[in-house]
Design a protein around this motif. Structure first.
Motif, PDB file in Angstrom:
ATOM      1  N   TRP A 186       0.807  -1.225   0.000  1.00  0.00           N
ATOM      2  CA  TRP A 186       0.000   0.000   0.000  1.00  0.00           C
ATOM      3  C   TRP A 186       0.839   1.274   0.000  1.00  0.00           C
ATOM      4  CZ3 TRP A 186      -0.172   3.851   3.808  1.00  0.00           C
ATOM      5  CH2 TRP A 186       0.585   3.592   4.948  1.00  0.00           C
ATOM      6  N   TRP A 187       2.014   1.219   0.588  1.00  0.00           N
ATOM      7  CA  TRP A 187       2.894   2.384   0.757  1.00  0.00           C
ATOM      8  C   TRP A 187       3.656   2.744  -0.518  1.00  0.00           C
ATOM      9  CZ3 TRP A 187       7.787   1.505  -0.737  1.00  0.00           C
ATOM     10  CH2 TRP A 187       8.114   0.146  -0.934  1.00  0.00           C
ATOM     11  N   ASP A 188       3.669   1.867  -1.493  1.00  0.00           N
ATOM     12  CA  ASP A 188       4.597   1.975  -2.624  1.00  0.00           C
ATOM     13  C   ASP A 188       4.216   3.113  -3.580  1.00  0.00           C
ATOM     14  OD1 ASP A 188       6.265   1.599  -4.809  1.00  0.00           O
ATOM     15  OD2 ASP A 188       5.874  -0.549  -4.976  1.00  0.00           O
ATOM     16  N   PRO A 189       5.119   4.090  -3.755  1.00  0.00           N
ATOM     17  CA  PRO A 189       4.819   5.212  -4.662  1.00  0.00           C
ATOM     18  C   PRO A 189       4.553   4.755  -6.102  1.00  0.00           C
ATOM     19  CG  PRO A 189       6.878   5.609  -3.450  1.00  0.00           C
ATOM     20  CD  PRO A 189       6.431   4.212  -3.119  1.00  0.00           C
ATOM     21  N   LYS A 190       5.013   3.563  -6.441  1.00  0.00           N
ATOM     22  CA  LYS A 190       4.825   3.086  -7.809  1.00  0.00           C
ATOM     23  C   LYS A 190       3.707   2.048  -7.913  1.00  0.00           C
ATOM     24  CE  LYS A 190       8.835   3.153 -10.121  1.00  0.00           C
ATOM     25  NZ  LYS A 190      10.238   2.786 -10.482  1.00  0.00           N
TER      26      LYS A 190
ATOM     27  N   LEU B 111      -2.421   8.940   0.163  1.00  0.00           N
ATOM     28  CA  LEU B 111      -0.959   9.050   0.123  1.00  0.00           C
ATOM     29  C   LEU B 111      -0.492   9.997  -0.972  1.00  0.00           C
ATOM     30  CD1 LEU B 111       0.549   5.458   0.557  1.00  0.00           C
ATOM     31  CD2 LEU B 111       1.169   7.500   1.841  1.00  0.00           C
ATOM     32  N   ARG B 115       1.748  13.197  -0.299  1.00  0.00           N
ATOM     33  CA  ARG B 115       3.064  13.343  -0.938  1.00  0.00           C
ATOM     34  C   ARG B 115       3.148  14.635  -1.746  1.00  0.00           C
ATOM     35  NH1 ARG B 115       3.235   6.783  -1.995  1.00  0.00           N
ATOM     36  NH2 ARG B 115       4.533   6.336  -0.166  1.00  0.00           N
ATOM     37  N   PRO B 143       9.335   1.914   4.746  1.00  0.00           N
ATOM     38  CA  PRO B 143       7.908   1.845   4.444  1.00  0.00           C
ATOM     39  C   PRO B 143       7.025   1.513   5.647  1.00  0.00           C
ATOM     40  CG  PRO B 143       9.144   0.840   2.675  1.00  0.00           C
ATOM     41  CD  PRO B 143      10.141   1.184   3.753  1.00  0.00           C
ATOM     42  N   ALA B 146       5.455   4.669   6.944  1.00  0.00           N
ATOM     43  CA  ALA B 146       4.799   5.523   5.940  1.00  0.00           C
ATOM     44  C   ALA B 146       3.581   6.254   6.498  1.00  0.00           C
ATOM     45  CB  ALA B 146       4.390   4.694   4.719  1.00  0.00           C
ATOM     46  N   ASN B 153       9.443   7.130   1.085  1.00  0.00           N
ATOM     47  CA  ASN B 153       9.871   5.820   1.565  1.00  0.00           C
ATOM     48  C   ASN B 153      10.938   5.106   0.754  1.00  0.00           C
ATOM     49  OD1 ASN B 153       6.590   6.012   2.120  1.00  0.00           O
ATOM     50  ND2 ASN B 153       7.878   5.551   3.878  1.00  0.00           N
ATOM     51  N   GLN B 157      12.150   7.868  -4.687  1.00  0.00           N
ATOM     52  CA  GLN B 157      11.088   8.862  -4.484  1.00  0.00           C
ATOM     53  C   GLN B 157      11.675  10.185  -3.989  1.00  0.00           C
ATOM     54  OE1 GLN B 157       8.485   7.583  -1.388  1.00  0.00           O
ATOM     55  NE2 GLN B 157       6.947   9.174  -1.781  1.00  0.00           N
TER      56      GLN B 157
END
Lengths: 277, 277
Positions: A186-190, B111, B115, B143, B146, B153, B157
């Motif tokens: 869930w945290w992944d920017p990608k 998120l 961000r 992460p 986060a 994270n 990024q």
């Protein structure tokens, strides 16, 4: 906005009630609560017996959305164990065998080496899985579990392995794909980009639960959907944009809370909460 | 292989002895043990008084390798607080102000929104930091933090933010760069690539400690170098390949272990272990 959640696509990962129920009880529970999918763990499966489990699952009209789990390529007997897992998944007609790949190999701090060995191990078991008609789903695990459980930690990394070893994309479903568990990614920017990259054919399973704040344990403190901070509706919209139309499997490890509750309440709650995701 | 660790580049992040020592004691401790760098936290700095701290640090010939911390853009008074942090960092001659950017904004699970707001906040404080001659170091946090501490994270990024807001690369050191803390990034499959991408000018700080197996707490269970699974030598070789020549700052949050020990023993151990990394 995604469509309304479809109760017919809800699945119970039996880990969610592992402290309370045997597999036989979980199968009956699903039937009783109108839950159509189930994802058993192999320890409970062994306890019940493969044939009997397959029979009960079939008798209740349940879909096996995944078998948990293969992988752990760090173990000495990994090949034999994964062969057995493939057989079991085949016998159950499981939609995939979930691979938790294992962390650092014994005696090394070398992540690159460990990751190479994992890719190699998957390449060795893949032809046998393909032959048995059992798709393998690599599950990237949260980076906090990189050392001891799985050093595949992002969807991007899992898909790189699929690209290196996988199908040509012409079959309806891939023999090698991924299990997307919101707790891990869930945290992944990608995330959005990589779900899109994975696409319908390679998303073999979709697991849901929630991330609690604070999280008090690295392994067994997951939350029920709605109790944490994961934007489940948004991630579901991405999954649906990728045309994933499979089950949504609820997998909650919860030493302090859900494993202590009446399992019928757990199933009722998970059905209720699913509607809000 | 990297060169031998240089004791002259060792720095103490005061969090490592925060339970035992005031800032004045930490400054004296560094002097006593021949440690040449120090990275104070602002609560201890306020306790001691800025002028007096600056004076003691100068008198002992210590380099301030970073001030911890600015950021937390989720707080209502973030701009005033970060302005004060810039002033303090300037007064101490700190090599950078470390930014722990904050997690999800209050009341949202979004998120992407959080961000975006973080990038915007950095863009607002950056001209003031540049004017004061204080480089800002974005620290990507693990992460698992986060939601509540930082939703930047990965190094990738953080560098994307630097690319969007940063310098043209013609100055000797960038006004906006990153703090690379092995604890937060060791698991990242793209770590080597992103350290190379960051390069000498954008690596403003390098923090070391170790990842324990098992890790029993998400925040305060870090290990001393050598007690965990991080391949510190390999990561140091990458940092050195990027021509980073700054300090190696030891930052260990350890409720159960290092915060309970004699702080002189902690400093002795960290010097000894540093030689083996």
């Amino acid at each position: 906005m995604p469509s309304a959640p479809d109760p017919a696509r809800l699945s119970l990962n039996t880990a969610t009630v592992k402290a309370q129920w045997s597999l036989a009880q979980a199968i009956e529970g699903c039937a009783r609560h109108g839950i159509r999918g189930i994802a058993p763990w192999r320890d409970k499966l062994a306890e019940m017996g493969l044939k009997q489990a397959a029979k009960a699952i079939k008798a209740n009209g349940l879909t096996v959305t995944g078998l948990c789990r293969g992988g752990f390529f760090t173990a000495k007997d990994w090949l034999d164990d994964n062969r057995r897992a493939i057989e079991e998944a085949h016998e159950l007609g499981a939609q995939c065998l979930v691979l938790v790949v294992g962390g650092l190999f014994p005696g090394t701090k070398d992540l690159i080496y460990s990751r190479d060995r994992i890719r190699e191990s998957i390449s060795i078991m893949l032809p046998e899985a393909r032959k048995a008609g059992v798709p393998l789903a690599i599950e990237p695990l949260h980076p906090m579990q990189a050392a001891d459980r799985a050093c595949v930690n992002t969807l991007e990394q899992a898909l790189d392995i699929c690209d290196a070893l996988g199908d040509d994309g012409r079959s309806a479903q891939c023999a090698l794909g991924v299990a997307v568990d919101v707790y891990h990614v869930w945290w992944d920017p990608k995330l959005r980009q990589q779900i899109e990259r994975a696409g319908k054919k390679r998303i073999l399973a979709y697991h849901i639960c929630d991330w609690l704040v604070p999280t008090r344990d690295l392994l067994n403190d997951r939350g029920m959907m709605g109790d944490g901070v994961i934007n489940l509706r948004l991630i579901r919209s991405w999954i649906e944009s990728a045309e994933y139309s499979g089950f949504h499997e609820v997998e909650i490890f919860s030493e302090r809370d859900w494993w202590k509750r009446d399992p019928d309440d757990v199933l009722r709650t998970m059905k209720e909460r699913y509607k809000q995701t």
